[in-house]
Design a protein around this motif. Structure first.
Motif, mmCIF file in Angstrom:
data_model
loop_
_atom_site.group_PDB
_atom_site.id
_atom_site.type_symbol
_atom_site.label_atom_id
_atom_site.label_comp_id
_atom_site.label_asym_id
_atom_site.label_seq_id
_atom_site.Cartn_x
_atom_site.Cartn_y
_atom_site.Cartn_z
ATOM 1 N N ASP A 71 0.827 -1.207 0.000
ATOM 2 C CA ASP A 71 0.000 0.000 0.000
ATOM 3 C C ASP A 71 0.861 1.257 0.000
ATOM 4 O O ASP A 71 0.540 2.246 -0.673
ATOM 5 C CB ASP A 71 -0.913 -0.008 1.236
ATOM 6 C CG ASP A 71 -1.869 1.169 1.255
ATOM 7 O OD1 ASP A 71 -2.699 1.287 0.340
ATOM 8 O OD2 ASP A 71 -1.791 1.976 2.202
ATOM 9 N N LEU A 90 -6.675 6.837 -0.871
ATOM 10 C CA LEU A 90 -6.384 6.508 0.524
ATOM 11 C C LEU A 90 -7.635 6.608 1.387
ATOM 12 O O LEU A 90 -7.923 5.717 2.202
ATOM 13 C CB LEU A 90 -5.301 7.440 1.060
ATOM 14 C CG LEU A 90 -4.868 7.213 2.511
ATOM 15 C CD1 LEU A 90 -3.962 5.998 2.605
ATOM 16 C CD2 LEU A 90 -4.151 8.438 3.060
ATOM 17 N N ALA A 91 -8.399 7.698 1.215
ATOM 18 C CA ALA A 91 -9.608 7.891 2.024
ATOM 19 C C ALA A 91 -10.619 6.782 1.777
ATOM 20 O O ALA A 91 -11.327 6.351 2.696
ATOM 21 C CB ALA A 91 -10.229 9.246 1.729
ATOM 22 N N HIS A 94 -8.580 2.843 2.328
ATOM 23 C CA HIS A 94 -7.833 2.711 3.571
ATOM 24 C C HIS A 94 -8.644 3.243 4.759
ATOM 25 O O HIS A 94 -8.995 2.502 5.671
ATOM 26 C CB HIS A 94 -6.508 3.471 3.452
ATOM 27 C CG HIS A 94 -5.413 2.952 4.311
ATOM 28 N ND1 HIS A 94 -5.518 2.889 5.687
ATOM 29 C CD2 HIS A 94 -4.179 2.471 4.004
ATOM 30 C CE1 HIS A 94 -4.393 2.392 6.180
ATOM 31 N NE2 HIS A 94 -3.563 2.134 5.188
ATOM 32 N N LEU A 95 -8.958 4.547 4.724
ATOM 33 C CA LEU A 95 -9.615 5.169 5.881
ATOM 34 C C LEU A 95 -11.001 4.603 6.119
ATOM 35 O O LEU A 95 -11.416 4.420 7.269
ATOM 36 C CB LEU A 95 -9.694 6.687 5.685
ATOM 37 C CG LEU A 95 -8.423 7.486 6.033
ATOM 38 C CD1 LEU A 95 -7.254 7.132 5.124
ATOM 39 C CD2 LEU A 95 -8.702 8.987 5.928
ATOM 40 N N GLU A 243 -7.224 2.277 12.915
ATOM 41 C CA GLU A 243 -7.186 2.808 11.558
ATOM 42 C C GLU A 243 -6.089 3.849 11.406
ATOM 43 O O GLU A 243 -5.335 3.852 10.428
ATOM 44 C CB GLU A 243 -8.545 3.408 11.196
ATOM 45 C CG GLU A 243 -8.674 3.841 9.745
ATOM 46 C CD GLU A 243 -7.955 5.138 9.434
ATOM 47 O OE1 GLU A 243 -7.302 5.222 8.376
ATOM 48 O OE2 GLU A 243 -8.010 6.067 10.267
ATOM 49 N N LEU A 244 -5.978 4.753 12.377
ATOM 50 C CA LEU A 244 -4.984 5.824 12.283
ATOM 51 C C LEU A 244 -3.564 5.275 12.242
ATOM 52 O O LEU A 244 -2.701 5.813 11.542
ATOM 53 C CB LEU A 244 -5.145 6.791 13.459
ATOM 54 C CG LEU A 244 -6.395 7.678 13.440
ATOM 55 C CD1 LEU A 244 -6.497 8.491 14.727
ATOM 56 C CD2 LEU A 244 -6.399 8.601 12.226
ATOM 57 N N SER A 246 -2.381 2.499 10.907
ATOM 58 C CA SER A 246 -2.001 2.009 9.580
ATOM 59 C C SER A 246 -2.044 3.130 8.548
ATOM 60 O O SER A 246 -1.236 3.155 7.611
ATOM 61 C CB SER A 246 -2.921 0.857 9.152
ATOM 62 O OG SER A 246 -4.280 1.240 9.212
ATOM 63 N N GLU A 247 -2.967 4.078 8.709
ATOM 64 C CA GLU A 247 -3.069 5.213 7.785
ATOM 65 C C GLU A 247 -1.786 6.024 7.740
ATOM 66 O O GLU A 247 -1.344 6.477 6.676
ATOM 67 C CB GLU A 247 -4.227 6.109 8.236
ATOM 68 C CG GLU A 247 -4.320 7.442 7.546
ATOM 69 C CD GLU A 247 -5.279 8.392 8.250
ATOM 70 O OE1 GLU A 247 -5.178 9.612 8.027
ATOM 71 O OE2 GLU A 247 -6.126 7.918 9.038
ATOM 72 N N ARG A 248 -1.156 6.203 8.884
ATOM 73 C CA ARG A 248 0.033 7.060 8.961
ATOM 74 C C ARG A 248 1.190 6.512 8.139
ATOM 75 O O ARG A 248 2.023 7.271 7.637
ATOM 76 C CB ARG A 248 0.428 7.232 10.429
ATOM 77 C CG ARG A 248 -0.520 8.169 11.167
ATOM 78 C CD ARG A 248 -0.404 8.070 12.665
ATOM 79 N NE ARG A 248 -1.322 8.999 13.330
ATOM 80 C CZ ARG A 248 -1.890 8.779 14.496
ATOM 81 N NH1 ARG A 248 -1.635 7.639 15.158
ATOM 82 N NH2 ARG A 248 -2.707 9.662 15.040
#
Length: 281
Positions: A71, A90-91, A94-95, A243-244, A246-248
């Motif tokens: 990713d 991404l949003a 992913h998010l 979630e945050l 992995s998002e970072r």
């Protein structure tokens, strides 16, 4: 050869780089100048058809289980060509997708996650509010249960894909007033486009992000089926923190991609610009 990436990861990097350069790059001007979201929506659909939205998710639901490195590779290469596009990707995948992947029921994954993986639907996440940014634990959007439904009231601001999303992973406080304990009283829901009481206040105009949509959303007595709740009631803060985290990692990949593009553009210009009878580099 690479001491950092496996053979499979290098192949993925080559494939997404080629896609970005050959398919996305010719559309960058259109993305930035157009008032329509259609170009990005169509590219996300194409990403889905080519399997680039599968990397994080389970094979059972159409994913490839390539993982976070895959990713991040995609985030880097797409952002190097157009950051607005990858922010929308991404949003969506992913998010919105990861809370469903990690905490959703089988039925929720079939209904919501699979179309995101295919690129047929667009997702978003609803965290930020007019008075709440990084301090997500201070959010004021509330939801209370009435039978088989939750009634949601509040606002969300600066929501990527907000006005275009088919599904929004929305976080709200579910402890009764006047008690507010966000860390132990927050719950996640999927709010679907078209639900009564869900309105778009406006899209913001942000430098460098003309192609995507960053929105102010309002929720007034929005009735959401209890089956759209992600995980147990009051478990939302843990869903959000997961979630945050992995998002970072993906955002770091985006940063590398944008920086790489800036460096390569500057380097190329330095070989073309001549001053005092010599190249400036």
């Amino acid at each position: 050869m690479s001491v950092f990436l496996s053979k499979e990861e290098l192949e993925l990097k080559g494939e997404i780089k080629q896609f970005a350069e050959e398919y996305v790059a010719p559309k960058v001007g259109e993305i930035e100048k157009s008032k329509s979201y259609d170009t990005i929506r169509n590219i996300i659909h194409e990403l889905g058809k080519r399997g680039f939205l599968r990397v994080l998710h389970p094979k059972e639901y159409g994913g490839s289980e390539f993982g976070v490195i895959g990713d991040t590779i995609i985030a880097e290469e797409l952002s190097a060509v157009n950051f607005a596009l990858d922010l929308s990707r991404l949003a969506s995948i992913h998010l919105c997708g990861m809370p469903l992947h990690r905490f959703g029921t089988h039925e929720q994954k079939e209904k919501f996650l699979v179309p995101l993986i295919k690129g047929e639907k667009i997702g978003a996440i609803g965290i930020t509010e007019p008075d709440v940014g990084s301090d997500a634990a201070g959010m004021k959007t509330r939801a209370h249960r009435e039978g088989d439904y939750y009634i949601i009231n509040g606002e969300k601001r600066f929501i990527t894909n907000g006005s275009q999303a088919d599904y929004i992973c929305l976080f709200a406080i579910t402890t009764p007033l006047p008690i507010t304990r966000p860390k132990t009283g927050m719950t996640a829901f999927i709010v679907e486009k078209g639900m009564k009481g869900f309105t778009v206040e406006k899209d913001y105009e942000l430098m460098g992000l003309n192609g995507t949509r960053i929105s102010h959303l309002r929720f007034e007595n929005v009735t959401v089926p209890a089956e759209n709740r992600i995980a147990e009631e009051n478990y939302g803060f843990k869903v959000l923190m997961d979630e945050l985290n992995s998002e970072r990692v993906a955002i770091a990949g985006q940063g590398v991609g944008v920086a790489k593009a800036a460096f390569e553009t500057a380097l190329r210009y330095s070989t073309e610009r001549v001053q005092f009878d010599r190249e400036i580099r």
